[in-house]
Design an enzyme around this catalytic site. Structure first.
Site, mmCIF file in Angstrom:
data_model
loop_
_atom_site.group_PDB
_atom_site.id
_atom_site.type_symbol
_atom_site.label_atom_id
_atom_site.label_comp_id
_atom_site.label_asym_id
_atom_site.label_seq_id
_atom_site.Cartn_x
_atom_site.Cartn_y
_atom_site.Cartn_z
ATOM 1 N N THR A 114 0.869 -1.178 0.000
ATOM 2 C CA THR A 114 0.000 0.000 0.000
ATOM 3 C C THR A 114 0.899 1.220 0.000
ATOM 4 O O THR A 114 1.622 1.472 0.971
ATOM 5 C CB THR A 114 -0.913 0.010 1.231
ATOM 6 N N LYS A 141 -7.717 1.269 -2.455
ATOM 7 C CA LYS A 141 -7.270 0.917 -1.107
ATOM 8 C C LYS A 141 -7.312 2.119 -0.172
ATOM 9 O O LYS A 141 -7.768 2.019 0.983
ATOM 10 C CB LYS A 141 -5.851 0.348 -1.170
ATOM 11 N N LYS A 150 -0.576 5.519 8.573
ATOM 12 C CA LYS A 150 0.163 5.639 7.320
ATOM 13 C C LYS A 150 -0.800 5.760 6.131
ATOM 14 O O LYS A 150 -0.660 6.637 5.275
ATOM 15 C CB LYS A 150 1.072 4.425 7.129
#
Length: 295
Positions: A96, A168, A243
């Protein structure tokens, strides 16, 4: 069966590599942490002395790395995977990362390249039930389906290069905000004398129903498999959520979107992580809310 080079054997990647082995593929692995390599080799993988060596002669090359900087360097740096791999190899990154880096790496790879981030956490990686959000050319996605299917249950082609990362980041921004408000609701119920089980029984079957509630309920009891029953031992850490929320805010800024609720979720997870909660499951944010430290 394919020969697969797999680079990045963290808490997610190691399980993913093992599931490829279980499916009968030949898997050659590399990680900068030797113990991580050893832990997968005992399951039947072959060890490579470098990432480039893992990619040589592979039909498929997969990376699962912490951030965009590592992904760019692994694929495009000196001795990078794009050059080390065969010209006909299928290339994919399951990390990711930021959308811009995903698109840059795909453009520089010189051949079809998939960004295929995952949802499902460590539990999904271990069980082989991950969801893959895939960006790239349609024919490459179809070629990848048997490989991804050994590691996950759901494979969604989201669009061209970078689209997987967009999906995502949108997904995790929604998940984080949902978990934060779900935690607030359970704390409010506690203070007003409503048992957690009663709130869950109502909300899990009515208009407040969500994946966060039904799978990662932030209080112990209603969902036996939730992290709240294990002192918030992580399936998906708060640090990783922070994050991803930071990446989502950058993507929103680049797109000219003022994502205020996403920004608020980021600020909450910033406080939780900075207060020592980074290694806890993301649902552990309820502890900060319960203590009145969310503002």
């Amino acid at each position: 069966m394919a020969r697969i080079g797999f680079v990045g054997l963290g808490r997610m990647g190691a399980h993913m590599a093992r599931n490829l082995l279980k499916a009968g593929h030949e898997v050659v692995v590399f990680d900068i942490v030797p113990a991580a390599v050893d832990a997968v080799v005992v399951s039947g993988a072959k060890a490579a002395f470098s990432s480039a060596a893992a990619a040589q002669d592979a039909d498929v090359v997969i990376t699962m790395l912490p951030a965009g900087e590592q992904v760019r360097d692994a694929w495009l740096g000196q001795g990078g995977l794009a050059k080390a791999s065969r010209a006909d190899a299928l290339l994919m990154d399951c990390s990711t990362i930021d959308v811009a880096t995903a698109r840059d790496v795909a453009a520089a790879a010189g051949r079809p390249f998939l960004d295929a981030p995952v949802s499902g956490g460590v539990g999904g990686a271990e069980a082989g039930t991950l969801t893959f959000m895939v960006g790239g050319e349609a024919d490459a996605v179809e070629r990848a389906r048997p490989i991804l299917g050994a590691m996950g249950r759901t494979i969604v082609h989201c669009g061209p290069a970078g689209a997987g990362q967009v999906a995502k980041l949108c997904n995790n921004m929604m998940l984080a905000a949902t978990m934060a408000v779900t935690s607030e609701a359970f704390v409010m119920a506690e203070r007003l004398g409503l048992p957690a089980q009663a709130l869950y029984d109502v909300c899990s079957k009515s208009t407040a129903m969500s994946w966060a509630l039904n799978n990662s309920c932030p209080v112990a009891g209603p969902v036996p498999t939730s992290a709240a029953n294990r002192d918030f031992a992580p399936g998906f850490t708060a640090a990783l959520m922070r994050k991803d929320l930071g990446l989502a805010q950058q993507a929103a800024k680049d797109a000219g979107v003022d994502a205020k609720v996403g920004a608020l979720a980021l600020s909450l997870f910033d406080r939780f992580v900075e207060g020592g909660g980074g290694g806890k499951d993301f649902s552990g944010i309820i502890t900060m809310i319960r203590e009145g430290k969310a503002s």
